[in-house]
Design a protein around this motif. Structure first.
Motif, PDB file in Angstrom:
ATOM      1  N   PHE A  56       6.008 -12.885   1.110  1.00 32.80           N
ATOM      2  CA  PHE A  56       5.929 -11.428   0.949  1.00 32.80           C
ATOM      3  C   PHE A  56       7.324 -10.854   1.195  1.00 32.80           C
ATOM      4  CE2 PHE A  56       4.553  -7.155   2.849  1.00 32.80           C
ATOM      5  CZ  PHE A  56       4.353  -6.581   1.604  1.00 32.80           C
ATOM      6  N   ASP A  58       8.252  -8.266   2.650  1.00 29.68           N
ATOM      7  CA  ASP A  58       8.458  -7.607   3.940  1.00 29.68           C
ATOM      8  C   ASP A  58       7.590  -8.238   5.022  1.00 29.68           C
ATOM      9  OD1 ASP A  58      10.118  -4.877   3.379  1.00 29.68           O
ATOM     10  OD2 ASP A  58       8.963  -5.528   1.647  1.00 29.68           O
ATOM     11  N   PRO A  59       7.956  -9.460   5.450  1.00 30.71           N
ATOM     12  CA  PRO A  59       7.104 -10.199   6.392  1.00 30.71           C
ATOM     13  C   PRO A  59       7.345  -9.769   7.838  1.00 30.71           C
ATOM     14  CG  PRO A  59       8.978 -11.547   5.760  1.00 30.71           C
ATOM     15  CD  PRO A  59       9.147 -10.227   5.058  1.00 30.71           C
ATOM     16  N   MET A  60       6.675  -8.700   8.250  1.00 25.97           N
ATOM     17  CA  MET A  60       6.950  -8.057   9.540  1.00 25.97           C
ATOM     18  C   MET A  60       6.676  -8.943  10.751  1.00 25.97           C
ATOM     19  SD  MET A  60       5.808  -5.575   7.266  1.00 25.97           S
ATOM     20  CE  MET A  60       4.146  -5.133   7.697  1.00 25.97           C
ATOM     21  N   ALA A  61       5.817  -9.968  10.601  1.00 24.51           N
ATOM     22  CA  ALA A  61       5.484 -10.785  11.780  1.00 24.51           C
ATOM     23  C   ALA A  61       6.283 -12.086  11.812  1.00 24.51           C
ATOM     24  CB  ALA A  61       3.992 -11.093  11.793  1.00 24.51           C
ATOM     25  N   ASP A  62       7.190 -12.250  10.860  1.00 22.21           N
ATOM     26  CA  ASP A  62       7.928 -13.509  10.789  1.00 22.21           C
ATOM     27  C   ASP A  62       9.366 -13.383  11.251  1.00 22.21           C
ATOM     28  OD1 ASP A  62       6.115 -15.556   9.769  1.00 22.21           O
ATOM     29  OD2 ASP A  62       5.914 -14.192   8.066  1.00 22.21           O
ATOM     30  N   TYR A 105      -1.339  -8.812   3.420  1.00 25.46           N
ATOM     31  CA  TYR A 105      -2.430  -8.335   2.582  1.00 25.46           C
ATOM     32  C   TYR A 105      -1.986  -7.858   1.197  1.00 25.46           C
ATOM     33  CZ  TYR A 105      -6.636  -5.704   1.272  1.00 25.46           C
ATOM     34  OH  TYR A 105      -7.736  -5.219   0.625  1.00 25.46           O
ATOM     35  N   ASN A 106      -0.818  -7.258   1.082  1.00 25.41           N
ATOM     36  CA  ASN A 106      -0.529  -6.565  -0.182  1.00 25.41           C
ATOM     37  C   ASN A 106      -0.582  -7.437  -1.435  1.00 25.41           C
ATOM     38  OD1 ASN A 106      -0.027  -3.889  -1.270  1.00 25.41           O
ATOM     39  ND2 ASN A 106       1.883  -4.783  -2.031  1.00 25.41           N
ATOM     40  N   VAL A 131      -2.092 -11.711   8.228  1.00 24.27           N
ATOM     41  CA  VAL A 131      -1.483 -11.241   9.465  1.00 24.27           C
ATOM     42  C   VAL A 131      -1.730  -9.756   9.723  1.00 24.27           C
ATOM     43  CG1 VAL A 131       0.728 -10.988  10.644  1.00 24.27           C
ATOM     44  CG2 VAL A 131       0.287 -13.010   9.261  1.00 24.27           C
ATOM     45  N   ASP A 132      -1.716  -8.953   8.657  1.00 28.84           N
ATOM     46  CA  ASP A 132      -1.807  -7.503   8.869  1.00 28.84           C
ATOM     47  C   ASP A 132      -3.212  -6.952   8.593  1.00 28.84           C
ATOM     48  OD1 ASP A 132      -1.460  -8.032   6.188  1.00 28.84           O
ATOM     49  OD2 ASP A 132       0.056  -6.489   5.843  1.00 28.84           O
ATOM     50  N   PRO A 134      -6.214  -6.647  10.970  1.00 26.27           N
ATOM     51  CA  PRO A 134      -6.943  -6.788  12.236  1.00 26.27           C
ATOM     52  C   PRO A 134      -8.429  -6.462  12.021  1.00 26.27           C
ATOM     53  CG  PRO A 134      -5.811  -4.689  12.202  1.00 26.27           C
ATOM     54  CD  PRO A 134      -5.423  -5.409  10.931  1.00 26.27           C
ATOM     55  N   GLU A 136     -10.189  -4.099  12.770  1.00 24.37           N
ATOM     56  CA  GLU A 136     -10.413  -2.699  12.384  1.00 24.37           C
ATOM     57  C   GLU A 136     -10.492  -2.541  10.865  1.00 24.37           C
ATOM     58  OE1 GLU A 136      -8.758  -3.651  14.950  1.00 24.37           O
ATOM     59  OE2 GLU A 136      -9.569  -2.414  16.563  1.00 24.37           O
ATOM     60  N   GLU A 137      -9.890  -3.466  10.115  1.00 24.31           N
ATOM     61  CA  GLU A 137      -9.887  -3.367   8.649  1.00 24.31           C
ATOM     62  C   GLU A 137     -10.732  -4.468   8.009  1.00 24.31           C
ATOM     63  OE1 GLU A 137      -8.737  -0.712   7.420  1.00 24.31           O
ATOM     64  OE2 GLU A 137      -7.345   0.044   8.927  1.00 24.31           O
ATOM     65  N   GLU A 140     -11.997  -4.629   4.293  1.00 22.20           N
ATOM     66  CA  GLU A 140     -11.069  -4.873   3.182  1.00 22.20           C
ATOM     67  C   GLU A 140     -11.257  -6.248   2.561  1.00 22.20           C
ATOM     68  OE1 GLU A 140      -8.601  -3.119   1.771  1.00 22.20           O
ATOM     69  OE2 GLU A 140      -8.809  -1.331   3.042  1.00 22.20           O
ATOM     70  N   LEU A 155      -6.587 -14.273  14.291  1.00 18.18           N
ATOM     71  CA  LEU A 155      -5.512 -14.499  15.261  1.00 18.18           C
ATOM     72  C   LEU A 155      -5.880 -13.840  16.583  1.00 18.18           C
ATOM     73  CD1 LEU A 155      -2.679 -13.435  12.821  1.00 18.18           C
ATOM     74  CD2 LEU A 155      -3.128 -15.780  13.512  1.00 18.18           C
TER      75      LEU A 155
ATOM     76  N   TYR B  30      -3.023  -1.361   9.445  1.00 14.97           N
ATOM     77  CA  TYR B  30      -2.768  -2.707   8.940  1.00 14.97           C
ATOM     78  C   TYR B  30      -1.606  -3.319   9.717  1.00 14.97           C
ATOM     79  CZ  TYR B  30      -5.742  -1.049   5.171  1.00 14.97           C
ATOM     80  OH  TYR B  30      -6.798  -0.539   4.454  1.00 14.97           O
ATOM     81  N   VAL B  31      -1.918  -3.766  10.929  1.00 17.53           N
ATOM     82  CA  VAL B  31      -0.865  -4.338  11.775  1.00 17.53           C
ATOM     83  C   VAL B  31      -1.317  -5.669  12.358  1.00 17.53           C
ATOM     84  CG1 VAL B  31       0.139  -2.113  12.410  1.00 17.53           C
ATOM     85  CG2 VAL B  31      -1.652  -3.113  13.839  1.00 17.53           C
ATOM     86  N   ASN B 186      10.858  -2.817   9.260  1.00 18.59           N
ATOM     87  CA  ASN B 186      10.401  -4.195   9.514  1.00 18.59           C
ATOM     88  C   ASN B 186      10.952  -4.699  10.842  1.00 18.59           C
ATOM     89  OD1 ASN B 186       9.110  -4.327   7.037  1.00 18.59           O
ATOM     90  ND2 ASN B 186      10.807  -5.367   6.016  1.00 18.59           N
ATOM     91  N   ARG B 190       9.200  -5.826  14.403  1.00 23.15           N
ATOM     92  CA  ARG B 190       9.394  -7.150  15.013  1.00 23.15           C
ATOM     93  C   ARG B 190       9.793  -7.016  16.482  1.00 23.15           C
ATOM     94  NH1 ARG B 190      12.414  -8.693   9.669  1.00 23.15           N
ATOM     95  NH2 ARG B 190      10.719  -9.719   8.561  1.00 23.15           N
ATOM     96  N   GLN B 308       4.845  -7.484  -4.562  1.00 19.09           N
ATOM     97  CA  GLN B 308       6.052  -7.530  -3.720  1.00 19.09           C
ATOM     98  C   GLN B 308       6.686  -6.141  -3.746  1.00 19.09           C
ATOM     99  OE1 GLN B 308       6.511 -10.223  -1.998  1.00 19.09           O
ATOM    100  NE2 GLN B 308       5.084 -11.533  -3.133  1.00 19.09           N
TER     101      GLN B 308
END
Lengths: 283, 409
Positions: A56, A58-62, A105-106, A131-132, A134, A136-137, A140, A155, B30-31, B186, B190, B308
């Motif tokens: 992806f 924009d991999p915010m958790a990586d 997800y996107n 990853v994104d 949780p 709550e969603e 989806e 997770l 979405y987190v 982003n 992090r 993307q």
């Protein structure tokens, strides 16, 4: 839910008294052909389950290692559709090793949830880690996935306290992925004693196998975790080997897939030594 | 402001989002799971604060004595005469302390961080306006502050980088991806995921996971509430139209929200068309995007066929973002707000026209709103009252503008 590849694999491992080696690679890194070769050789090298990273932008958790791998794969033209083709080709050789797609997800939302679930199951994907998304969603993707027969791997993290845990476990299936550190992939490593406590705490609430990932880089770390967890996930350390075996233009150097396979073998060998020491806390 | 002023009727356009943070299909949470307990904690803390009689007087006091509110509603007489159509008012947010509307939200969130006992502040910034405002309130409340900023933006917004450092903030350059606002966000996420125990993420726009879009809008709504009172005092009636630029869209939501139920008021939000919408090099998420999920919320996003996220392009660093706040996405779908375009070239022209005619150097972001005014006001009757949000001052942009005009400083 009838037993799928994931349940069968964990049942077989339990009978052997062994923890699963779960290897993460980024699909399409550094290119489709090399990525397929890496994937194809993982089971023989000792991988019990495979996580296939879906790149992806924009991999915010990586962390930087997996982010860079994703960007290499995207630059080489990988798409979600091509990743499903990789899985389909893998299944021509291997009908048993579970494959879990891991990502954000996107790309799935963009593909269309129903079409994606249909095509992914048809290609031979067994589970998803998104990853994104949780609890709550859940509406989806999690609930439609479970309905379609796809496992949705949840997770749990160091911030998932006892109050939160029931929400995380509510629709979890396949196995539970315990994120060892509050942070991003491939950075800090957790203390083994803290981890052991966390796993014991979660085990009181679920019968699902529990795998541990994030920050597991060395065979001896994997072996230590394998003494009490049901699975150990190694990602950035494998992806880092790919990064080290590229020429200046980013093309795979000869020997890349051998190096990856050798590292996976070293992880599997180290984890074998833990088998005898595995605690029987989980009945 | 009082707690009761935040509770509109159920059928009102001002009632969104729902309890899960949804504006229609947009918004949400979405987190990563690591952040989720903290996001719920922020939501609970904000709900408690907004219903606490002690919270708003402190907010209002700081607005008056520290920020300098209310900001004037100014009749732009020479611009009106020059264009020969609509009667144009500027809401002068550029006169706020720190030079933009961003400080309104920062005051609200730093009070919340303090209530939550979080001793460390992080933020993302594009143009640097939000970074400066965050660094300012962090200094004022004696909290350490880290600001993530794309390397490309650091290069084009040097004055703001220096300001943040003077204020005691640490500015961390983000070298990933497009090296602009989305990548800064982003990186801030992090940081947050690795420091959840002690860190408050002070998001600068009406985006991110619930409750941020709602919370930031509530803090920024001071703009629209004042503007409503001021225009009633000046004209004896509501305006015919509102105009604001949108990147993430916080200045626009702040102006628009109190007017959403006033049917006679037309609302225009101006997206950045960059090098021209047809070139594909722009930052117009509504005009050129489709719904997707990024940075904690569903909204319109510039993206490829494979989902993307694409890089945005605008001369204005503050608008250079491939998404837009989820409430805007919803207001577009329901047809309440018209999303229109202004290019880099039009914004540069508006920047100069406003400077010469009104003696006000607008931020390049705000110049996009003025560009729409230059285009539309001449077509409108002289009794058409238009309120334009002058969201920031342009001192920070003089190097960018000089370079675009071929002037060496």
């Amino acid at each position: 839910m009838s037993a799928g590849r994931i349940e069968q694999r964990f049942a077989a491992l339990k009978a052997e008294g062994r923890a699963a080696l779960i290897t993460f690679i980024t699909a399409g890194d550094p290119d489709e052909a090399t990525s397929f070769e890496i994937l194809r050789r993982l089971p023989a090298a000792g991988a019990d389950l495979i996580e296939l990273g879906v790149p992806f932008s924009d991999p915010m958790a990586d962390g930087p290692t997996i982010e860079a791998a994703g960007h290499r794969a995207l630059a080489a033209g990988i798409t979600l559709q091509k990743i499903l083709t990789l899985v389909r080709r893998f299944r021509e050789h291997d009908g048993q090793t579970p494959i879990v797609l891991m990502g954000y997800y996107n790309p799935i939302y963009s593909y269309g949830v129903d079409a994606f679930l249909r095509d992914a199951l048809d290609a031979g994907v067994d589970g998803l880690i998104v990853v994104d998304l949780p609890p709550e969603e859940d509406a989806e993707l999690c609930l439609p996935a479970i309905k379609a027969g796809m496992r949705f791997i949840r997770l749990a993290t160091p911030t998932t306290d006892d109050k939160r845990l029931p929400a995380v476990l509510a629709h979890a299936s396949g196995f539970l992925y315990y994120v060892a550190v509050a942070g991003i992939t491939g950075t800090a490593s957790a203390d083994a004693a803290d981890l052991q406590d966390a796993i014991a705490r979660i085990r009181r609430r679920t019968k699902l196998p529990i795998a541990v990932g994030f920050g597991v880089k060395e065979p001896n770390q994997a072996a230590a975790i394998a003494e009490f967890a049901d699975g150990v996930v190694v990602g950035s350390a494998i992806v880092g080997i790919v990064a080290k075996h590229l020429d200046q233009t980013g093309r795979a150097l000869p020997g890349l897939t051998d190096e990856v396979a050798a590292f996976v073998q070293s992880l599997a060998a180290a984890m074998q030594t833990s088998t005898a020491k595995r605690q029987t806390a989980h009945a | 402001m009082t707690a009761s002023s935040l509770k509109p009727a159920a059928n009102s356009l001002r009632a969104a989002p729902d309890a899960h943070g949804h504006f229609g299909i947009y918004g949400g949470r979405y987190v990563a799971e690591t952040l989720m307990p903290l996001i719920l904690e922020v939501e609970a803390a904000y709900e408690a604060a907004r219903n606490d009689p002690a919270f708003w007087p402190e907010f209002d006091g700081l607005m008056t004595h520290y920020v300098g509110r209310p900001s004037p509603l100014y009749f732009a007489e020479r611009l009106t005469a020059h264009l020969g159509g609509a009667k144009i008012y500027f809401k002068r947010e550029e006169l706020n302390h720190t030079g933009s509307h961003k400080v309104n939200n920062c005051i609200g969130q730093i009070l919340l961080a303090r209530r939550m006992g979080k001793p460390r502040i992080i933020a993302e910034t594009g143009a640097g306006q939000h970074g400066v405002a965050t660094a300012t309130v962090a200094a004022r409340f004696d909290l350490p502050c880290v600001v993530y900023m794309g390397a490309k933006d650091i290069a084009r917004q040097q004055p703001n980088v220096f300001r943040m450092r003077l204020l005691g903030a640490e500015v961390r350059a983000v070298e990933n991806g497009s090296k602009s606002l989305k990548d800064a966000m982003n990186e801030a996420l992090r940081d947050w995921v690795a420091n959840v125990h002690d860190t408050f993420y002070l998001i600068g726009t009406v985006a991110g996971p619930h409750p941020y879009p709602k919370m930031v809008r509530d803090f920024q709504s001071v703009i629209g509430r004042e503007a409503k009172e001021q225009i009633l005092a000046a004209e004896g009636r509501l305006p015919d139209s509102l105009v604001a630029c949108v990147g993430g869209g916080s200045n626009a939501m702040g102006l628009f929200h109190p007017f959403l139920d006033d049917e006679g008021v037309k609302i225009y939000a101006v997206e950045a068309a960059g090098k021209g919408f047809h070139t594909g090099h722009h930052a117009a998420a509504i005009a050129g995007g489709r719904p997707g999920v990024l940075h904690g919320n569903r909204t319109y996003l510039l993206q490829t066929a494979d989902g993307q996220i694409k890089e945005a392009d605008s001369i204005s660093a503050g608008l250079d973002y491939p998404g837009i706040g989820p409430e805007h996405a919803w207001l577009h779908d329901v047809g309440r707000v018209d999303y229109v375009l202004a290019s880099d070239k039009e914004a540069l022209e508006a920047f100069q026209v406003c400077s010469r005619l009104e003696g006000i150097i607008p931020a390049l972001e705000s110049a996009h709103a003025i560009a729409f005014v230059l285009r539309e006001a001449p077509k409108l009757p002289k009794d058409h009252v238009m309120v334009v949000n002058l969201s920031g001052r342009g001192d920070k942009d003089i190097f960018t503008v000089a370079s675009a005009l071929g002037v060496k400083l």
